[in-house]
Design an enzyme around this catalytic site. Structure first.
Site: not given
Ligand SMILES: Cc1ncc(C[n+]2csc(CCOP(=O)(O)OP(=O)(O)O)c2C)c(N)n1
Ligand SMILES: [Mg+2]
Length: 768
Positions: A498, A568
């Site tokens: 990322e 999540h």
């Protein structure tokens, strides 16, 4: 200026037979120039140390011991042509590239006219746009991924030269005409003679692009910094792309007090990186300018010829401790320090010039006197420079050229006419509309590139070409079909990293591209936090508008997923609204997502675009696609449900839940709730909040993120501060419990704000 050209008189010692001798391609004159840069660099450090002790400057970071390798790099590369991501020890490199000592002293005093930052950054944080020296920060290693992105940007423009052009009417005018009167203060290219200004609604108007087919990105770092993960991500990305990046590791053996054998497994970074493919490797005595120049020349050739990246490992010294705040005698034995002193690059080069008869003692003295005189004049001049005005502090937090809150971004939806058979125009999901917006923007603007984890249709292109597979296009399928339509140069999968996604995007955007990258789940944005917080958001401000990087980061966020669990389902937007320089957008429905995403792409600021996963395909908020030019200005809330008794301020997935509660309380109790969807969290629509609270005198702030220190705290505080006289009840908040989102749906329901929680809070406030 004495530091940039060689006085022919000095070269007189270049006598006799040796006159035309070359030293790894360097002439005797060039060697004198190199020594001048090195000596100047060292003496600037000495002057700064004195100035710091006299409290005339506020910080000092020396490049001592690193002069030879810096000058060698500066002579082998081309300022204003190649791109430079140096670090704080690269004073000699900057001098060799053309930075003046006066400019360096202006940094030290923090002068308004300091060309690097206008007094915003410490000295030795170089930024000189004309020379292509890109603004540098303090976190060790955060420049490395950007250098890779910069090289990718250059390559992209070389392959897509039309993308570099600034579009003129009618392409620009088409989306930008808003009937505003012609603004005489605008540059002429931003004016449309017929229709007034081009309304400042396309970043390309202000993002000139230059590129060269064989340009190189240079990046340097210390030995300790090779321990940072971003270094390895950058090496991997450069090798994967066979990119023309020169990584220069200036190995002085220490990271403050930590020696290299504790930092680097086996003690040699050269050994560790040797397996990266397509690299050219050099390991060199970085205190020797001739050997360093030869190493750089070979590295440059490898990169310019397109063979891939290069790695120059230069062994240097650090005679002045880490910084003025450090005393290396506390952790280095005298014998070791003496060994270093014997290799000092400045004395070594001076001895070399004498030995080779390039300069005699008189020539050395003369050169040094000239440098001293120049530095004295530069210091005197810099000490007279004015400090920046306190009123200037907010300048360049955002683009001064394009205001995404302005009416230029206020366009009407264009929805196809109702068909003759009276059938309704199909409403699209938020997911579909985001895909359509990305597609239309990519058709309109060739500078847009999309990358991230799994966003491509298929990395193995032949499968797509032979129609063996359909393609993936993102774990939520929002980029499906885009690689197929626009090709793998423009839509591609990144490695699972990322920080690299955001860091590379930042480097590309610095070059004029518009990366629209994806972070697959908000829960995994944290490796990119350094890039977002310390780089992306601050580059324009810290360089005093010298550089900018208007990247769009799309992020799937939020819970209510039944089964998403801790990793999540999280929100956490307030962490990002707390960052100056970053726009944060959070739409709750399809039409808003289209309008706000287009504004995000066309504006000139970095934008965090938060897409709630639960809303992607919900029936709430579906709408026909509002057309290829539909935009919504940032910072404009929407009244979802008008009312007079109570204001509810919210956004994202709480909007449909609050609407449900509002409808129920109206039905059951006759309480009329005014429901405000903020849509954009930074900037936010204070005017809409104030107008509503003044009308209803009661207010509830509701959000999905955890309650304490959350986004609603700021809104509640402002209301308490500025609207106190209008309140008939305390400001209430409904939000997630101060805990993580759990897997079991019973727990998730208890943790996240539910319609009934909202209903009860509304009831309590209405009855207060
Ligand atoms: C991410 C980060 N962590 C810690 C620091 C504090 N710090 C500044 S310089 C430095 C050592 C760097 O050593 P090295 O990379 O070898 O470079 P050198 O200073 O020796 O040239 C440290 C720990 C920082 N600036 N950034
Ligand atoms: Mg070091």
């Amino acid at each position: 200026m004495a530091t940039t050209k060689t006085d022919p008189k000095l070269a007189l010692a270049a006598n006799g037979a040796k006159k035309n001798k070359l030293y790894e391609g360097l002439t005797r004159e060039q060697l004198i120039r190199a020594y001048r840069f090195m000596y100047t660099s060292r003496r600037i450090d000495d002057r700064e140390i004195l100035l710091k002790r006299q409290q005339k400057i506020y910080f000092q970071m020396s490049g001592a011991g690193h002069e030879a390798i810096g000058v060698a790099a500066g002579l082998a590369l081309k300022p204003g042509y190649d791109w430079f991501y140096p670090y704080y020890r690269d004073r000699a490199l900057c001098l060799a590239l053309g930075v003046k000592p006066y400019d360096m002293f202006l940094q030290g005093v923090g002068a308004a006219i300091d060309p690097s930052s206008g007094g915003r950054q410490m000295p030795s944080h170089w930024s000189y746009p004309d020379l292509h020296i890109v603004t540098q920060s303090s976190p060790t290693g955060s420049q490395i991924l950007q250098a890779v992105g910069c090289a990718e940007g250059g390559r992209y423009f070389a392959r897509h030269p039309k993308a570099a052009e600034i579009p003129t009417s009618p392409l620009l005018a088409k989306d930008a005409r808003n009937g505003a009167p012609t603004d005489p203060t605008l540059p002429s290219f931003a004016q449309d003679p017929k229709d007034g200004p081009l309304a400042h609604s396309d970043y390309r108007q202000f993002k000139n692009v230059s590129f060269q087919g064989d340009e190189i990105s240079y990046v340097s770092l210390g030995d300790g910094t090779t321990s940072e993960g971003e270094f390895w991500e950058a090496m991997n990305a450069a090798a994967l792309g066979k990119l023309p990046v020169i990584f220069c590791v200036e190995d002085n053996g220490y990271a403050i007090s930590v020696p290299v054998e504790v930092q680097t497994a086996g003690g040699s970074i050269s050994r560790l990186v040797a397996g990266f493919p397509d690299f050219h490797f050099e390991e060199v005595d970085g205190t020797d300018p001739v050997a360093s120049y030869a190493a750089f020349q070979r590295a440059v050739r490898h990169c310019r010829e397109g063979h891939g990246p290069a790695f120059v490992h230069a062994h240097v010294t650090r005679p002045y401790s880490h910084s003025l705040s450090d005393d290396e005698r506390l952790y280095r034995a005298d014998a070791e320090r003496e060994r270093d002193a014997a290799r000092d690059p400045v004395t070594r080069t001076q001895m070399f010039l004498l030995r080779e008869g390039i300069l005699d003692e008189k020539g050395i003295n003369q050169l040094e006197q000239e440098v001293e005189a120049e530095l004295q004049a530069a210091v005197d001049h810099a000490l007279e420079a004015l400090p920046p005005a306190p009123e200037s502090i907010m300048k360049y937090v955002y683009s001064p050229d394009i205001d995404p809150t302005s009416s230029a971004f206020d366009t009407q939806p264009v929805v196809p006419e109702v068909p003759a058979d009276g059938k309704k125009i199909p409403a699209k999901t938020m997911a579909d509309v985001i895909t359509a917006t990305l597609r239309d923007e990519m058709r309109r603007d060739e500078r847009i590139v999309i990358f991230g984890e799994d966003v491509g249709d298929c990395s193995r292109e032949e499968y797509l070409k032979r129609k063996l597979v359909k393609g993936k296009g993102g774990v939520f399928k929002l980029t499906f079909g885009l690689q197929n339509e626009f090709g793998s140069d423009r839509v591609f999968n990144s490695p699972l990293a990322e920080a690299a996604i955001v860091g590379r995007a930042t480097g590309m955007a610095t070059r004029g591209l518009k990366p629209v990258v994806e972070i697959q789940f908000f829960d995994y944005i944290w490796p990119a936090m350094m890039q977002i917080r310390d780089e992306l958001s601050v580059i324009r401000w810290r360089s005093n508008n010298g550089f900018s990087c208007p990247v769009v980061i799309r992020v799937a966020i939020g819970g209510y997923l039944t089964g998403g669990a801790i990793y999540h389902s999280q929100c956490g937007e307030s962490v990002f609204t707390h960052i100056p320089g970053l726009r944060v957008v959070f739409p709750s429905n399809a039409q808003d997502a289209a309008g706000l995403l287009r504004t995000a792409i066309r504006c000139d600021d970095p934008v965090l675009f938060l897409e709630h996963k639960r809303l992607y395909r919900e029936s709430f908020g579906r709408a026909p696609y509002p057309g290829p030019d539909y935009m919504i200005p940032f910072g404009k809330a929407k009244i979802v449900h008008p009312g007079t008794d109570l204001t509810v301020i919210t956004y994202g997935a709480v909007v449909p839940r609050a609407l449900q509660a509002a409808q129920k309380i109206e039905r059951e109790q006759g309480v009329k709730v005014e429901l405000i969807d903020l849509r954009c969290l930074n900037p936010f629509d204070w005017d809409a909040i104030a107008a509503s609270v003044q009308k209803t005198n009661r207010v509830l702030v509701a959000y999905e993120d955890t309650l304490s220190w959350g986004y609603g705290a700021e809104i509640a505080a402002r209301i308490a501060d500025q609207l106190f006289d209008h309140l008939d009840a305390p400001v209430r908040r409904v939000a997630a419990k101060d805990v993580f989102v759990a897997y079991q749906p019973i727990l998730e329901d208890a943790i996240l704000p539910q319609p009934n929680d909202l209903y009860l809070a509304m009831k309590e406030l209405a009855e207060y």
